[in-house]
Design a protein around this motif. Structure first.
Motif, PDB file in Angstrom:
ATOM      1  N   GLU A   1       1.331  -1.093  -0.052  1.00 24.02           N
ATOM      2  CA  GLU A   1      -0.423   0.394  -0.045  1.00 24.02           C
ATOM      3  C   GLU A   1       0.941   1.015   0.228  1.00 24.02           C
ATOM      4  O   GLU A   1       0.630   2.173  -0.784  1.00 24.02           O
ATOM      5  N   ARG A   2       2.367   0.720   0.725  1.00 18.68           N
ATOM      6  CA  ARG A   2       3.126   2.330   0.871  1.00 18.68           C
ATOM      7  C   ARG A   2       3.300   3.143  -0.821  1.00 18.68           C
ATOM      8  O   ARG A   2       3.790   3.978  -0.889  1.00 18.68           O
ATOM      9  N   LYS A   3       3.980   1.278  -1.066  1.00 17.78           N
ATOM     10  CA  LYS A   3       4.785   1.790  -2.364  1.00 17.78           C
ATOM     11  C   LYS A   3       3.663   2.691  -3.726  1.00 17.78           C
ATOM     12  O   LYS A   3       3.912   2.873  -4.078  1.00 17.78           O
ATOM     13  N   GLN A   4       2.263   1.593  -3.476  1.00 20.28           N
ATOM     14  CA  GLN A   4       1.921   2.278  -4.256  1.00 20.28           C
ATOM     15  C   GLN A   4       1.038   3.454  -3.738  1.00 20.28           C
ATOM     16  O   GLN A   4       0.907   4.503  -5.148  1.00 20.28           O
ATOM     17  N   GLU A   5       1.019   4.278  -3.024  1.00 21.40           N
ATOM     18  CA  GLU A   5       1.375   5.836  -2.479  1.00 21.40           C
ATOM     19  C   GLU A   5       2.360   6.192  -3.188  1.00 21.40           C
ATOM     20  O   GLU A   5       2.032   7.596  -3.792  1.00 21.40           O
ATOM     21  N   ARG A   6       3.351   5.793  -3.468  1.00 25.40           N
ATOM     22  CA  ARG A   6       4.562   6.658  -3.715  1.00 25.40           C
ATOM     23  C   ARG A   6       4.615   6.656  -4.571  1.00 25.40           C
ATOM     24  O   ARG A   6       5.600   7.095  -5.776  1.00 25.40           O
ATOM     25  N   GLN A   7       4.077   5.620  -5.960  1.00 20.09           N
ATOM     26  CA  GLN A   7       4.384   5.734  -7.662  1.00 20.09           C
ATOM     27  C   GLN A   7       3.474   6.677  -8.015  1.00 20.09           C
ATOM     28  O   GLN A   7       2.309   7.156  -7.706  1.00 20.09           O
ATOM     29  N   VAL A   8       4.498   7.252  -8.948  1.00 18.46           N
ATOM     30  CA  VAL A   8       4.159   8.222  -9.477  1.00 18.46           C
ATOM     31  C   VAL A   8       3.687   7.418 -11.404  1.00 18.46           C
ATOM     32  O   VAL A   8       4.266   7.553 -11.694  1.00 18.46           O
ATOM     33  N   ILE A   9       2.423   8.314 -11.476  1.00 24.36           N
ATOM     34  CA  ILE A   9       2.049   7.456 -13.064  1.00 24.36           C
ATOM     35  C   ILE A   9       1.954   8.889 -13.865  1.00 24.36           C
ATOM     36  O   ILE A   9       0.991   9.969 -13.466  1.00 24.36           O
ATOM     37  N   PRO A  10       2.605   8.937 -14.396  1.00 33.11           N
ATOM     38  CA  PRO A  10       2.520  10.288 -15.414  1.00 33.11           C
ATOM     39  C   PRO A  10       1.356  10.840 -16.532  1.00 33.11           C
ATOM     40  O   PRO A  10       0.547   9.617 -16.869  1.00 33.11           O
TER      41      PRO A  10
END
Length: 101
Positions: free
Chosen positions: A82-91
């Motif tokens: 969940e933490r990784k998904q929150e940090r993921q930047v989607i262009p």
């Protein structure tokens, strides 16, 4: 109730791990540096989850974060994913207004 107190945490100077109980640890690397870790077991795997540095996160905040993570695990949510998904930047492609040339 945990084994550590805020005064004890500030007084720790020797490198090592100091348990507060229920998987919450204060890990000292030296006199000035250290971090909070929560050790949990989920799906048969042991995982250490970082909660922040000792300078930035108080004992009370670390206990609160540990409680929230344990609740998520009990609900079947993987807090690390969940933490990784929150940090993921989607262009994204942003539309620019048309200007008259």
């Amino acid at each position: 109730m945990g084994k550590l107190t805020a005064t004890k945490v500030r007084a720790l100077s020797e490198p090592g791990q100091y348990s507060d109980g229920e998987g919450l640890f204060s890990e000292r690397n030296g006199q000035e540096s250290g971090r909070w870790l929560l050790r949990v077991q989920s799906g048969g795997w042991r995982r250490d989850i970082g909660l922040g540095s000792l300078q930035a996160v108080s004992l009370a905040d670390a206990r609160e974060a540990a409680l929230l993570i344990r609740k998520k695990i009990a609900q079947g949510i993987d807090p690390v994913a969940e933490r990784k998904q929150e940090r993921q930047v989607i262009p994204t492609l942003r539309k620019r207004p048309l200007t008259a040339a």
